[in-house]
Design a protein around this motif. Structure first.
Motif, short mmCIF file in Angstrom:
data_model
loop_
_atom_site.label_atom_id
_atom_site.label_comp_id
_atom_site.label_asym_id
_atom_site.label_seq_id
_atom_site.Cartn_x
_atom_site.Cartn_y
_atom_site.Cartn_z
N HIS A 34 0.86 -1.18 0.00
CA HIS A 34 0.00 0.00 0.00
C HIS A 34 0.90 1.23 0.00
O HIS A 34 1.84 1.32 0.79
CB HIS A 34 -0.91 0.04 1.23
N GLU A 36 0.88 5.40 0.31
CA GLU A 36 0.17 6.63 0.64
C GLU A 36 0.89 7.78 -0.04
O GLU A 36 2.07 8.02 0.20
CB GLU A 36 0.16 6.86 2.15
N ILE A 78 -6.06 -3.36 8.21
CA ILE A 78 -5.53 -2.16 7.56
C ILE A 78 -5.94 -0.90 8.29
O ILE A 78 -5.11 -0.02 8.54
CB ILE A 78 -5.98 -2.10 6.08
N LEU A 79 -7.20 -0.79 8.64
CA LEU A 79 -7.69 0.43 9.29
C LEU A 79 -7.54 0.39 10.80
O LEU A 79 -7.72 1.41 11.47
CB LEU A 79 -9.17 0.64 8.93
N GLU A 240 -13.33 -2.12 6.36
CA GLU A 240 -12.11 -2.85 6.03
C GLU A 240 -12.17 -3.40 4.60
O GLU A 240 -11.13 -3.53 3.93
CB GLU A 240 -11.92 -3.98 7.03
N ALA A 243 -10.76 -0.66 2.48
CA ALA A 243 -9.32 -0.53 2.63
C ALA A 243 -8.57 -1.71 2.02
O ALA A 243 -7.49 -1.54 1.43
CB ALA A 243 -8.97 -0.38 4.11
N ARG A 248 -7.88 3.67 1.51
CA ARG A 248 -7.86 3.81 2.96
C ARG A 248 -8.32 5.19 3.42
O ARG A 248 -8.28 5.49 4.61
CB ARG A 248 -6.47 3.51 3.49
N THR A 281 -9.77 1.93 15.51
CA THR A 281 -9.28 2.17 14.15
C THR A 281 -8.59 3.53 14.05
O THR A 281 -8.58 4.31 15.00
CB THR A 281 -10.44 2.14 13.14
#
Length: 372
Positions: A34, A36, A78-79, A240, A243, A248, A281
């Motif tokens: 992933h 960002e 993930i979150l 989720e 994500a 996300r 989260t």
């Protein structure tokens, strides 16, 4: 397990290729990358999915490019806010920041009915210093005979007027994958004058195929509303889904639970879960007082129930407020009885600020007594 890579990592570098080759050789473990994209730099995280219990954290920390290792102990891989994971939680979209330490108000029309009402609403928001709104083009309804929204036909004038009045983000519900294309096409045709936060409504919280499709696109952030009759855990797993498919940039929305235990309100207000979602989260949390309360009733002190529950959510640390306003509620095609009046907008915004300041004072109080 999550591998957080050094910010200077280049995916074309020999070190990165060495890392990925090592991960590919792990038995029973899949690596999902992933990235960002920030304003100044990109951050790469690698999610190791499968049998990771036997992997030693120190060994993984010593791999090329790895800055930090987080062992996932929660279901929300993930979150989730995992053990020893205190990373700041936010994302930026079209000049607006959404995080667990920010607050944005999205006041507007539950359903777009006319260009005239849209313009009056957006002008009022501009005059009160607001850059976000809600505008419903697609409306899922309980009755097949109720107004379903103007759909793609209203998008061009909504977007053009948003640009005219400096509105940067519009929360807009979608109910079908075709709406993604329609919104993108209308933005392109009008010169991308604004941004859109896709809203997944409470009826579609467990429409898993729609969640996957929306999650695969990363152009638009997503506001996911809690399902009206399912557990918090089930709704967080729906987030989720988004994500896990790549997106996300998700805000989690609380909008009340469907039960007559909340009577005479439309739903049982669930804003006590604001800090719970923030603890479990890294998602910002939105409260929707309009659909929780559903009326313009006021208590003996003169304060509207909608304002009371908004304050409760903000006092609990909410990061976003989604609220219905309308220039002429009797003419509204959807949820007119719960819409606030434009003349109440300054009062509402000031009341929100009072609650926000009280929340920040409560946070400072925690620090004061923690440091003693």
């Amino acid at each position: 397990m999550i591998l957080i890579l050094d910010a200077s990592t280049q995916t074309q570098s020999a070190e990165y290729r060495q890392l990925m080759a090592h991960l590919a050789g792990l038995q029973g473990v899949q690596a999902r990358v992933h990235t960002e994209l920030g304003a100044e730099q990109s951050l790469t995280e690698i999610y190791l999915i499968g049998n990771t219990k036997s992997l030693d954290i120190e060994d993984m920390q010593s791999l090329p490019c790895v800055e930090r290792v987080v062992r996932v102990s929660q279901e929300y891989r993930i979150l989730g806010r995992h053990k020893d994971d205190s990373r700041p939680a936010y994302f930026d979209y079209n000049g607006v920041r959404f995080g667990q330490d920010t607050l944005n108000v999205f006041a507007g029309l539950c359903a777009v009915d006319s260009a005239e009402h849209v313009e009056i609403m957006l002008r009022a928001l501009r005059d009160n210093g607001q850059v976000c709104t809600r505008m419903g083009a697609y409306k899922p309804r309980t009755s097949p005979y109720a107004f379903q929204g103007h759909g793609k036909n209203c998008l061009p004038y909504v977007f053009e007027l948003a640009g005219k009045y400096g509105i940067k983000v519009i929360a807009m519900e979608i109910t079908h994958e075709s709406h993604l294309h329609e919104i993108g096409e209308a933005l392109h045709q009008t010169g991308n004058p604004t941004g859109v936060m896709l809203q997944i409504g409470t009826r579609n919280t467990q429409n898993f195929e729609l969640l996957k499709i929306v999650g695969r696109q990363q152009r638009f952030p997503v506001l996911l509303k809690r399902g009206f009759g399912i557990t918090l855990d089930e709704s967080l797993n729906a987030a989720e889904y988004l994500a896990s498919e790549g997106n996300r940039n998700v805000v989690f929305g609380l909008r009340g639970m469907k039960t007559n235990m909340g009577d005479p309100h439309r739903n049982l207000v669930d804003f006590a879960h604001v800090p719970v979602v923030k603890r479990l989260t890294r998602m910002p949390v939105c409260v929707d007082p309009s659909h929780s309360v559903g009326t313009r009733a006021a208590s003996p002190d003169g304060i509207l129930d909608i304002m009371h529950v908004t304050a409760q959510g903000v006092l609990a640390g909410a990061n976003m407020v989604l609220v219905d306003f309308h220039p002429a509620p009797p003419q509204a095609l959807v949820d007119g009885p719960q819409a606030l009046l434009l003349k109440e907008l300054p009062h509402f915004l000031e009341d929100v600020q009072v609650a926000r300041e009280a929340y920040l004072k409560r946070v400072s109080l925690v620090q004061k007594y923690r440091d003693q």
